[in-house]
Design a protein around this motif. Sequence first.
Motif, PDB file in Angstrom:
ATOM      1  N   ASP A 434      -6.259   5.449   7.304  1.00  0.00           N
ATOM      2  CA  ASP A 434      -7.546   6.063   6.983  1.00  0.00           C
ATOM      3  C   ASP A 434      -7.431   6.789   5.649  1.00  0.00           C
ATOM      4  O   ASP A 434      -6.670   7.742   5.521  1.00  0.00           O
ATOM      5  CB  ASP A 434      -7.954   7.045   8.086  1.00  0.00           C
ATOM      6  CG  ASP A 434      -9.390   7.550   7.922  1.00  0.00           C
ATOM      7  OD1 ASP A 434      -9.947   7.418   6.818  1.00  0.00           O
ATOM      8  OD2 ASP A 434      -9.952   8.074   8.905  1.00  0.00           O
ATOM      9  N   THR A 436     -10.534   7.460   4.008  1.00  0.00           N
ATOM     10  CA  THR A 436     -11.932   7.773   3.748  1.00  0.00           C
ATOM     11  C   THR A 436     -12.096   9.239   3.372  1.00  0.00           C
ATOM     12  O   THR A 436     -11.213  10.069   3.602  1.00  0.00           O
ATOM     13  CB  THR A 436     -12.795   7.450   4.981  1.00  0.00           C
ATOM     14  OG1 THR A 436     -12.297   8.170   6.123  1.00  0.00           O
ATOM     15  CG2 THR A 436     -12.755   5.972   5.284  1.00  0.00           C
ATOM     16  N   PRO A 442     -18.332   8.695   6.236  1.00  0.00           N
ATOM     17  CA  PRO A 442     -17.513   8.152   5.141  1.00  0.00           C
ATOM     18  C   PRO A 442     -18.362   7.439   4.107  1.00  0.00           C
ATOM     19  O   PRO A 442     -19.250   6.661   4.444  1.00  0.00           O
ATOM     20  CB  PRO A 442     -16.567   7.185   5.866  1.00  0.00           C
ATOM     21  CG  PRO A 442     -17.297   6.798   7.114  1.00  0.00           C
ATOM     22  CD  PRO A 442     -18.089   8.005   7.517  1.00  0.00           C
ATOM     23  N   SER A 446     -11.436   3.220   3.207  1.00  0.00           N
ATOM     24  CA  SER A 446     -11.356   2.190   4.240  1.00  0.00           C
ATOM     25  C   SER A 446     -10.593   2.721   5.448  1.00  0.00           C
ATOM     26  O   SER A 446      -9.872   3.715   5.362  1.00  0.00           O
ATOM     27  CB  SER A 446     -10.657   0.933   3.702  1.00  0.00           C
ATOM     28  OG  SER A 446      -9.335   1.249   3.291  1.00  0.00           O
ATOM     29  N   ARG A 447     -10.760   2.020   6.574  1.00  0.00           N
ATOM     30  CA  ARG A 447     -10.046   2.332   7.805  1.00  0.00           C
ATOM     31  C   ARG A 447      -9.548   1.033   8.431  1.00  0.00           C
ATOM     32  O   ARG A 447     -10.269   0.029   8.465  1.00  0.00           O
ATOM     33  CB  ARG A 447     -10.955   3.063   8.801  1.00  0.00           C
ATOM     34  CG  ARG A 447     -11.337   4.470   8.374  1.00  0.00           C
ATOM     35  CD  ARG A 447     -12.384   5.082   9.286  1.00  0.00           C
ATOM     36  NE  ARG A 447     -12.689   6.450   8.886  1.00  0.00           N
ATOM     37  CZ  ARG A 447     -13.729   7.156   9.336  1.00  0.00           C
ATOM     38  NH1 ARG A 447     -14.576   6.596  10.206  1.00  0.00           N
ATOM     39  NH2 ARG A 447     -13.932   8.391   8.929  1.00  0.00           N
ATOM     40  N   TYR A 475     -15.883   1.129   3.008  1.00  0.00           N
ATOM     41  CA  TYR A 475     -17.020   1.908   2.519  1.00  0.00           C
ATOM     42  C   TYR A 475     -16.959   1.907   0.995  1.00  0.00           C
ATOM     43  O   TYR A 475     -15.996   2.416   0.414  1.00  0.00           O
ATOM     44  CB  TYR A 475     -16.966   3.335   3.065  1.00  0.00           C
ATOM     45  CG  TYR A 475     -16.776   3.376   4.569  1.00  0.00           C
ATOM     46  CD1 TYR A 475     -17.864   3.275   5.425  1.00  0.00           C
ATOM     47  CD2 TYR A 475     -15.499   3.463   5.126  1.00  0.00           C
ATOM     48  CE1 TYR A 475     -17.680   3.285   6.807  1.00  0.00           C
ATOM     49  CE2 TYR A 475     -15.315   3.476   6.491  1.00  0.00           C
ATOM     50  CZ  TYR A 475     -16.403   3.382   7.324  1.00  0.00           C
ATOM     51  OH  TYR A 475     -16.224   3.391   8.691  1.00  0.00           O
TER      52      TYR A 475
END
Length: 623
Positions: A434, A436, A442, A446-447, A475
């Motif tokens: 993670d 974000t 977010p 990214s995750r 995102y």
Amino acid sequence: MTFSPARRGIFWSAVIVAALLLSGCARLGFGDDDAAPSAQGSVVPDVAPLDGPRVPYEVSIEGVEDADLQTALEEASRLRQLQEDPPASMLALRRRAADDADRLGRVLRSQGHYAATVAPVINQDIDPAEVTLRVDPGPVYGIVAFDVEYVDPPPPADANVPRDLAALGLERGQPALAADVLSAVARVGEALRNQGYPFGKAVGHTARVDHAERTMAVTVKAESGPSAVFGRTAFEGLDSVQEDYLRRLIEFHQGAPYDQREVQDLRQTLLKTGLFQAISVDPAETVGADGALPLTVTVEEADHRSIGVGARFSSSLGLGADVFWEHRNLLGEDEDFRAQLDVSERAQTLGADFSKPLFLNRRGQFLRATLEGGTEEFEAYDRTGILAEVSVERRLSPTWTASVGTNIEYAEITDGEGTKQSILWGLPVRAWRDDTDNRLDPRDGSRLNFEVVPYTGVYDGSILFARNRAEGRLYYPLTDDKWTVLAGRVAIGAIVGAGRRDVPPDKRFYAGGGGSVRGYGYQLATDIDENNDPIGGKSLFEIGLELRRQITETIGIVPFIEGGRAFSDQIPNPAGDLFWGAGIGVRYYSPVGPIRFDVAVPLDRRENVDDPYQLYISLGQAF
């Protein structure tokens, strides 16, 4: 290198401030023939009767080819800033133009243009008057020397202290920018405090410009002060937090060379525990006779107990609510205990979670335990069960975390084939990444989530299988202010080792509902039986895309489309018949996070199975 308009404005504002500071700091030690230009007289306010005459004017800046430099000059120009407030006379306009010429000259010098000239030209024969600032930037000068001279007593010749360009992150010949020079001067004291000299500082600096060579040489006067090692660290203000636990969080050792970065890291580490609402870490005022410098950590403990409630709604699951009680320092060493009751029209769950940091004295390592039980009444199955799990979680990097654990669960499950008991023992292995910028909303980063859980146990006979799932979320901000964000997610899963009907229904894969494929009822984006109840699958594929657009400080809209399905085969088929849903949502950006209101429709609606639309209300983004 290019900058967006918003970032360019911030950058040049900083440059202008640095220019003013550089031109005024000890005159930068310019020689007689290299003196920085001085202001052409004091700025006299334009004074005129409220209804008196004015001299309107237009202003332009000519002669600059570099777009960023042109922007900086325009932003610094008082002629432009005061254009809507024209002066009372032509003499006042000339004073204003002369002051602007001096001001822009300082901006030019701050960018290394030490031979620059600015000539104001006023055409008063037209109305409005025309003011032209004719700029000749000249060449950019380079830094050729940056010497640090230590006043008595100087540090030993072999001491690891800054003395030249390289030690301060500068390169010979680089542009003589004011911001870089001032930053390097500040780094002298910083470097001393990081290399065992806790009271080191720069006490003055001079800069000499050589117009013939088009260079600048900087000399910094510095005081190193006495060298020191870390002494004992004392804690003040503790109440329920155990001092021994905090001492185990200290990474530096008593007797190690003093390093201000270690002191700052300790403060950040203590803040991240969430145990304190105020922290200060202060070195003693003097170094002891043994060469040690004690530290004092003064804290003010935060409230460690809290209670909270939440609510949500979806068309397929109805109204839901949860309440929790949490203690964030249960045994005095930052242990977290949370009890939670979650009640909805379809499910009721009571659970408790326990977390202990610094497990086995390893920083970033946690012992976690979970106990929960409840009932569920879904279209796919009814379940009453209890689960206990213990795991060890370790932070591998600032973005990666992994855990390994074991769990055991008992459940009584009823589906279309009758009621059966399930007793499973699992070995969950999880890893997630993670980076974000916000947990609930977010907008960048990214995750990734990976989970592998081998199970063995009893369900209508002995069983052995593994449930595997992976998910990625991205995102991407489309604007500098991050008010427009493209968000996407992909999930994939597979069960290996057993047939679909041999796996307990609560361990099969399902798609549909909030957080999956909006527009379809919970678990309904899959195969169904003769009673229109979902059967579940051995594999899963889901994909979703959102365009998040914030309109005001508190309101945003989110159109979205999602597709997915639980498959009967072991390998998912993304190119197969996915169930697609689309919709639009409204976001209210509250102080605690975005509250979402989504409406979605099934694009592959099945008669007597799927409702015309679904509604979702909850805290946080959909994913």
